[in-house]
Design an enzyme around this catalytic site. Structure first.
Site, short mmCIF file in Angstrom:
data_model
loop_
_atom_site.label_atom_id
_atom_site.label_comp_id
_atom_site.label_asym_id
_atom_site.label_seq_id
_atom_site.Cartn_x
_atom_site.Cartn_y
_atom_site.Cartn_z
N PHE A 133 0.84 -1.19 0.00
CA PHE A 133 0.00 0.00 0.00
C PHE A 133 0.88 1.24 0.00
O PHE A 133 2.03 1.19 0.41
CB PHE A 133 -0.93 0.00 1.23
CG PHE A 133 -2.38 -0.04 0.87
CD1 PHE A 133 -2.98 -1.21 0.47
CD2 PHE A 133 -3.15 1.13 0.89
CE1 PHE A 133 -4.32 -1.25 0.12
CE2 PHE A 133 -4.51 1.10 0.54
CZ PHE A 133 -5.09 -0.08 0.16
N GLN A 142 -7.66 14.59 3.77
CA GLN A 142 -7.02 13.76 2.75
C GLN A 142 -7.89 13.67 1.49
O GLN A 142 -9.09 13.43 1.59
CB GLN A 142 -6.81 12.35 3.29
CG GLN A 142 -6.18 11.42 2.25
CD GLN A 142 -5.58 10.19 2.89
OE1 GLN A 142 -6.29 9.22 3.16
NE2 GLN A 142 -4.30 10.24 3.17
N HIS A 195 -8.37 11.45 -1.73
CA HIS A 195 -7.99 10.13 -2.23
C HIS A 195 -7.78 10.23 -3.73
O HIS A 195 -8.60 10.81 -4.44
CB HIS A 195 -9.09 9.11 -1.91
CG HIS A 195 -8.65 7.69 -2.06
ND1 HIS A 195 -8.41 7.11 -3.27
CD2 HIS A 195 -8.38 6.74 -1.12
CE1 HIS A 195 -8.01 5.85 -3.08
NE2 HIS A 195 -7.99 5.60 -1.78
N LEU A 240 -15.44 5.32 -3.77
CA LEU A 240 -14.04 4.94 -3.60
C LEU A 240 -13.63 3.77 -4.50
O LEU A 240 -14.31 2.76 -4.57
CB LEU A 240 -13.81 4.55 -2.13
CG LEU A 240 -12.42 4.00 -1.78
CD1 LEU A 240 -11.35 5.07 -1.97
CD2 LEU A 240 -12.39 3.49 -0.34
N GLU A 246 -7.16 1.99 -3.07
CA GLU A 246 -5.73 2.08 -3.37
C GLU A 246 -5.17 0.68 -3.59
O GLU A 246 -4.15 0.50 -4.25
CB GLU A 246 -5.03 2.75 -2.17
CG GLU A 246 -3.57 3.01 -2.37
CD GLU A 246 -2.99 3.85 -1.22
OE1 GLU A 246 -3.69 4.72 -0.70
OE2 GLU A 246 -1.83 3.59 -0.85
N ARG A 251 -0.89 9.34 -0.54
CA ARG A 251 -2.05 9.89 -1.24
C ARG A 251 -1.94 11.38 -1.52
O ARG A 251 -2.40 11.86 -2.55
CB ARG A 251 -3.32 9.60 -0.43
CG ARG A 251 -3.65 8.13 -0.42
CD ARG A 251 -4.76 7.79 0.54
NE ARG A 251 -5.06 6.36 0.47
CZ ARG A 251 -5.88 5.73 1.30
NH1 ARG A 251 -6.48 6.40 2.26
NH2 ARG A 251 -6.10 4.44 1.16
N HIS A 259 -11.62 12.42 1.23
CA HIS A 259 -11.67 11.03 1.69
C HIS A 259 -11.49 10.84 3.19
O HIS A 259 -12.00 9.88 3.76
CB HIS A 259 -10.58 10.25 0.96
CG HIS A 259 -10.50 8.80 1.33
ND1 HIS A 259 -11.53 7.92 1.09
CD2 HIS A 259 -9.52 8.08 1.95
CE1 HIS A 259 -11.18 6.70 1.53
NE2 HIS A 259 -9.97 6.78 2.07
N ARG A 303 -2.53 10.76 6.17
CA ARG A 303 -2.64 9.38 6.63
C ARG A 303 -2.20 8.41 5.54
O ARG A 303 -2.47 8.64 4.35
CB ARG A 303 -4.08 9.07 7.02
CG ARG A 303 -4.32 7.62 7.38
CD ARG A 303 -5.73 7.37 7.85
NE ARG A 303 -6.74 7.49 6.80
CZ ARG A 303 -6.99 6.57 5.87
NH1 ARG A 303 -6.27 5.46 5.83
NH2 ARG A 303 -7.93 6.76 4.98
#
Lengths: 522, 575
Positions: free
Chosen positions: B126, B240, B242, B252, B255, B286, B354, B389
């Site tokens: 990730f 954040q 995304h 969404l 990721e 991100r 996000h 994050r």
């Protein structure tokens, strides 16, 4: 990719105002773009046309399960269905059935969720094992065995479409599927406890497949419940007496109705119907099935179809006393071994005798010949009799000439419609009969409501009248004001006729098999 | 139309602990608290049924150090570097050590984690993580975690559920939390509930934006409720974005799609991330990818679509089998909601709001400044994620600190006596909700004000920010707050009044929009997800600190507190 072409769609929404205790209908016109979901349209209405319209919604991606509703009779997630893909200009929208309505499209899910507590939606393992600091080993293949069942979002679409769920005691497709998901999970040690919980009400399921057809996550709940019954049957002690009687009879007499195998052909005495054990070959193998062979009411259907065959000089023959139960109800009840025994016998006859096609009376025989091993190991040319008659109407061999001046509705048998996709032929036959006016019930075709006879329930039925699907269904037909409920399945004929008696409506409505109406019209 | 007072404070509901919000953090807290002792009376109150919570939308995974080659130190470092050094490092270090235990606990309760060939919990790469440590259940991690936790929670006899109860306020007196008010949606009645301890687990507030991955119901109510009760909100300028929100809905696209090897492609067919993060490419954090995508679009290299320029997420080279096995939800969602089959075509995406890195100010034990009030999950800011994050750290955060909050609140509740609710506060809240909001006789529509707020936030408080736009946004949001006073709710009924709920949520989100803008205006640097075009550099000398926003009648008042640094002094952040 989505486009910006616009079309106006009419939304007719069935509403409920709890303060005034009033049901009413609101109609809205919504400009719709490709890509717009039903939820988008409902939000458009709420934001722009009527702020009082009430519905639930949250994730708008099919994961939270909030927005289940009925659209033109079909249970769907509003957020996961595009308006224009439905291809119609008017959408009738209602709250999900089988749950009390709080307001407009908002139903009370409490009773639905209480059922998940009953099945213990968590691994059952010894306490000391749960304290281990490392994971339980589970191979990807073991995970695959229950993964598909694990992705249920508990939206209740299956529950809303389930005919058995009109009985509040029934745990319902999603809870029982979740129960099965844990049974199959290699990490779970709760097998006997889980089977006991399931065994209390699972016999109410009729294998009609509404749950499978409505699941937005494409979970095959109907097959899961068959399999779950299979495990209960393996355990033995949890099978109720009524179901045991059916299985014992099928084992002993090769029919589920405790009749002597020697009497299978009594219905045809005097009719001089050819039998394959004597003739060896024929054009049409007429597979009569158990109810039409033994049950007085259904014997009329067997005779009607024989007469129709005669009328057009079909070379047909039955298996005589060698015919055994096709095994469909036995398989759905979970007794796979017994099913295989019955099916192997019939299959061996199919191999032994010469014929060009099989015509069945019962959609259940039809469905199992088409879908279940070992029948599917032989290349069988199977037709339901409605397909046969519809074909004969079309090519002019058979012509209905006498008028039947009646208002008739058609009840789709689940194993013919939902499970086999045969919706049109029965309707074409009825429409071809002079004078006959075909009126559709609100719940028809894919959204038809089961008679409650499948998966052996015709013989295990113990519910009170209001909890019997057949009574619910007969009421719907009565409210429509028709004189005849036509159907094309011996089990539907029996259950619906019983329901008409229960409702004390024998002077208002009769139940007829399509073959009987055709015979009358010839 | 005025309403007669209906508060049932004469028959106040009493529990030892009330948890507000039943997502991953809330459910985890409830179970943890209930397990401390069967004498503890725990309740969990949520405006939606628990499994309708936004947590079910989490897709890609849950970060935890489980295998050889990984280490707590590495996970903590990745987190701190990802945060652009705004994370409190003591919290990050504690967090990574607790995460594995939570993953195993869920496994023991039945979570169907995806597996390695030898039957262990599988992990995928990730963004910003230097080890594949994202435990996943295909691309439905949140769904499975939620259903597992829900299954565990309903089996616990000392947890009472208040499903579809909408919390409107918490009551804090002399800095001690005493209880809350909530509307039971089914009846429309307001109730007063008292508790020794309250845990806020109400999630993020990205519905302040127009283009967001968030559920319609994720409006950050708990943040405003705490803020109005005197508890500060921390680091609210850090939102954040995304990189892969599905066009046009914003839904969404995990990721994990890039974790499995997906490419980001511009109109020239180029994997443009090579110019922004040559080493990590599509698996950079991100904030970096969202900026890169925005730059590509602004410089004319977006693809053309009916909803404006977009970026393509190309999964085709992964093949149908892998897409269907590892990303079944994305496959389905792209077809049903995006109109593209990812096996055959790239998915149209662009950045979407996000995650709230900010939230209710809480410490490593989830304690807020008010005694007896705890906060966990996205609605809290502890702070682990700092200015940005890392993907899969949020579900871990919810599990770890949901657990901590449950235990801390239980210990606290066991040591305290029951509390009386001040009736004047309850009556005041009832007047606010029923007289001022539901009874308001104005002509402003909630939906118009809501959409206006979201447009302002999208246009002026998005990925790249600058002073003049932020000032203009603040002015406009404050006008909306004035207009809200003349709101008109069409639905005059009591039962399940979603019009009232929408109005109360709008009222809450307007405060959060204001706090976000004020905090963003003040922070004259660029750090993590907060990018100021007029202050493009990180400024550790002046801004290595947390923003605290306190509610006052005149608007938010800002204070600052230092960042806790244990091992890693700030350094350049390259990927």
């Amino acid at each position: 990719m989505v486009s910006k072409k616009e079309k106006v769609v009419e939304f007719k929404i069935r509403r409920f105002d709890p303060e005034r205790n009033e049901r009413y209908l609101s109609t809205y016109k919504v400009p719709t773009l490709m890509g717009m979901t039903i939820l988008d349209a409902l939000l458009y209405i709420k934001d722009n046309l009527d702020g009082t319209l009430t519905f639930r919604h949250s994730c708008r991606m099919g994961q939270c399960g909030s927005c289940g509703i009925l659209v033109n009779g079909k249970p769907i997630l509003a957020c996961y269905t595009q308006v224009l893909q439905l291809g119609v200009g008017v959408l009738e929208i209602e709250p999900l059935p089988n749950l009390p309505v709080i307001k407009d499209l908002v139903v009370d899910f409490n009773s639905f969720f209480e059922k998940f507590v009953k099945i213990k939606p968590i691994l059952i393992r010894a306490e000391e094992e749960l304290r281990k600091p490392t994971e339980f080993v589970q191979t990807p293949n073991d995970l695959k065995k229950y993964w598909d069942e694990s992705i249920c979002v508990k939206c209740s679409l299956c529950y809303g479409s389930c005919p058995a769920a009109i009985d509040m005691e029934f745990l319902g497709p999603s809870s029982l599927t979740t129960n099965y998901r844990f049974i199959v999970d290699t990490r779970d040690d709760g097998l006997s406890e889980r089977l006991k919980t399931a065994s209390e009400t699972i016999w109410l399921c009729t294998s009609c497949s509404s749950c499978t057809l409505s699941c937005p996550k494409e979970i095959d709940c109907a097959t899961v419940l068959d399999n779950e019954r299979g495990l209960i049957v393996e355990e033995g002690i949890l099978v109720p007496r009524t179901a045991k009687d059916v299985l014992t009879s099928a084992l002993k007499h090769h029919n589920p109705v405790r009749m002597s195998p020697a009497k299978r052909t009594e219905w045809s005495s005097g009719l001089e119907i050819k039998e394959l054990p004597t003739t060896g070959k024929t054009d049409v193998l007429y597979f009569v099935g158990c109810l039409p062979s033994y049950d007085a009411r259904n014997q009329e259907i067997a005779k009607s179809i024989a007469q129709i065959f005669r009328k057009i000089d079909v070379d047909f023959a039955t298996l005589g006393n060698e015919e055994w139960c096709c095994g469909d109800h036995i398989l759905r009840l979970g007794e796979k071994g017994l099913f295989e025994m019955l099916a192997e016998h019939n299959a061996s006859l199919f191999k032994k005798y010469g014929f060009n096609r099989i015509v069945t009376i019962s959609p259940h025989c039809y469905h199992t010949f088409k879908n279940d091993k070992p029948y599917t190991d032989i290349r069988l040319n199977v037709q339901h009799y409605t397909q046969f008659i519809s074909e004969a109407f079309k090519n002019g061999r058979l012509r209905p000439v006498k008028a039947i001046k009646k208002k008739v509705t058609y009840h789709d048998p689940c194993f013919l419609g939902k499970r086999s996709g045969i919706y049109d032929e029965p309707r074409e036959i009825l429409k071809a009969i002079p004078g006959l006016e075909l009126v559709e019930m609100g719940r028809s075709r894919e959204n038809s409501f089961c008679c409650g006879g499948g998966a052996g329930r015709i013989w295990t039925e113990e519910a009170t009248p209001e909890n019997r699907p057949c009574v619910n269904r007969a009421k719907e037909a009565l409210e429509l004001g028709v004189e005849v409920i036509a159907t094309a399945c011996p089990f539907c004929v029996s259950t619906l006729e019983d329901a008409v008696k229960v409702l004390d409506a024998e002077d208002k409505i009769v139940v007829k098999d399509i073959s009987e109406l055709v015979k009358e019209a010839l | 139309m005025r309403y007669t007072l209906k508060v049932r404070w004469m028959e106040t509901i009493t529990h030892d602990i009330i948890i507000v919000g039943a997502g991953i953090a809330g459910l985890r807290a409830a179970i943890a608290a209930a397990e401390i002792s069967n004498k503890i009376d725990v309740s969990i109150l949520s405006k939606v049924h628990p499994i309708r919570s936004h947590s079910v939308c989490a897709q890609g995974g849950t970060a935890a150090t489980l295998r050889e080659g990984d280490s707590y130190n590495l996970h903590a470092w990745d987190t701190v570097k990802g945060s652009d050094f705004l994370a409190d490092q003591n919290v990050a270090e504690f967090f990574v050590k607790q995460a594995p235990k939570e993953v195993i606990t869920l496994e023991h309760w039945g979570c169907p984690w995806s597996r390695t060939p030898d039957g262990k919990i599988n992990q995928r790469p990730f963004g910003g993580h230097s080890f594949p440590r994202a435990c996943f259940a295909a691309d439905m991690t949140g769904l499975h975690e939620m259903h597992t936790l829900y299954g565990r929670a309903v089996m616990q006899e000392n947890i009472t559920f208040y499903n579809e109860w909408f919390a409107t306020s918490i009551i804090i007196q002399n800095n001690i939390s005493k209880g809350l008010t909530a509307i039971e949606l089914k009846t429309g009645e307001m109730h007063a509930l008292r508790a020794k301890a309250i845990i806020m687990a109400t999630g993020g507030c990205e519905r302040i934006y127009a283009f967001t991955t968030f559920s319609h119901t994720a409006t950050g109510d708990g943040m405003t409720i705490a803020y109005r009760a005197g508890v500060p909100l921390k680091d609210m300028e850090f939102i954040q974005f995304h990189p892969t929100g599905l066009v046009p809905s914003g839904v969404l696209i995990t990721e994990g799609a890039r974790g499995e090897g997906g490419y980001l492609i511009n109109a020239d067919g180029e994997r443009f991330m090579k110019r922004y993060a040559p080493e990590k490419m599509e698996l950079a954090p991100r904030d970096i990818i969202a900026r890169a995508e925005t730059t590509e679009i602004q410089e004319g290299r977006g693809l053309d679509g009916p909803y404006g320029p977009y970026i393509a997420l190309d999964l085709r080279h992964l093949g149908e089998e892998k897409i269907k096995e590892r990303l079944p939800l994305i496959h389905d969602v792209a077809i049903k909601l995006g109109g593209v089959n990812p096996v055959e075509e790239p998915i149209p995406i662009k950045p979407a709001a996000h995650y709230s890195m900010g939230g209710i100010h809480a410490n490593i034990r989830t304690e807020t400044p008010a005694s007896g009030l705890y906060a966990a999950g996205e609605g809290a800011c502890l702070s682990i994620h700092g200015a940005n994050r890392l993907g899969t750290n949020s579900t871990s955060d919810c599990l770890v600190f949901g657990f901590v909050a449950g235990e801390e609140a239980a210990k606290y509740a066991l040591s305290k006596d029951s509390r009386e609710l001040p009736q004047d506060k309850i009556l005041a809240e009832e007047r606010r909700v029923f007289d001022q909001v539901l009874g308001s006789e104005g002509d402003e529509r909630v939906s118009v004000l809501r959409d206006e707020m979201r447009r302002i936030m999208n246009d002026k408080v998005w990925i790249f920010r600058r002073e003049d736009e932020l000032q203009s946004a603040l002015k406009e949001i404050r006008q909306l707050k004035k207009r809200f006073k003349s709101v008109k709710i069409e639905d005059e009924g009591r039962s399940f009044n979603t019009g009232l709920v929408a109005a109360l949520q709008l009222d809450f989100t307007l405060d959060l929009a204001e706090v976000t803008i004020i905090s963003a205006l003040a922070r004259t640097e660029s750090r993590g997800a907060h990018s100021r075009l007029d202050y493009p550099k990180r400024d550790d000398e002046n801004w290595l600190k947390h923003t605290l926003a306190y509610h006052t009648k005149e608007g938010p008042r800002l204070e600052y507190i230092p960042v806790t640094i244990t091992k890693w002094p700030p350094s350049a952040r390259a990927y």
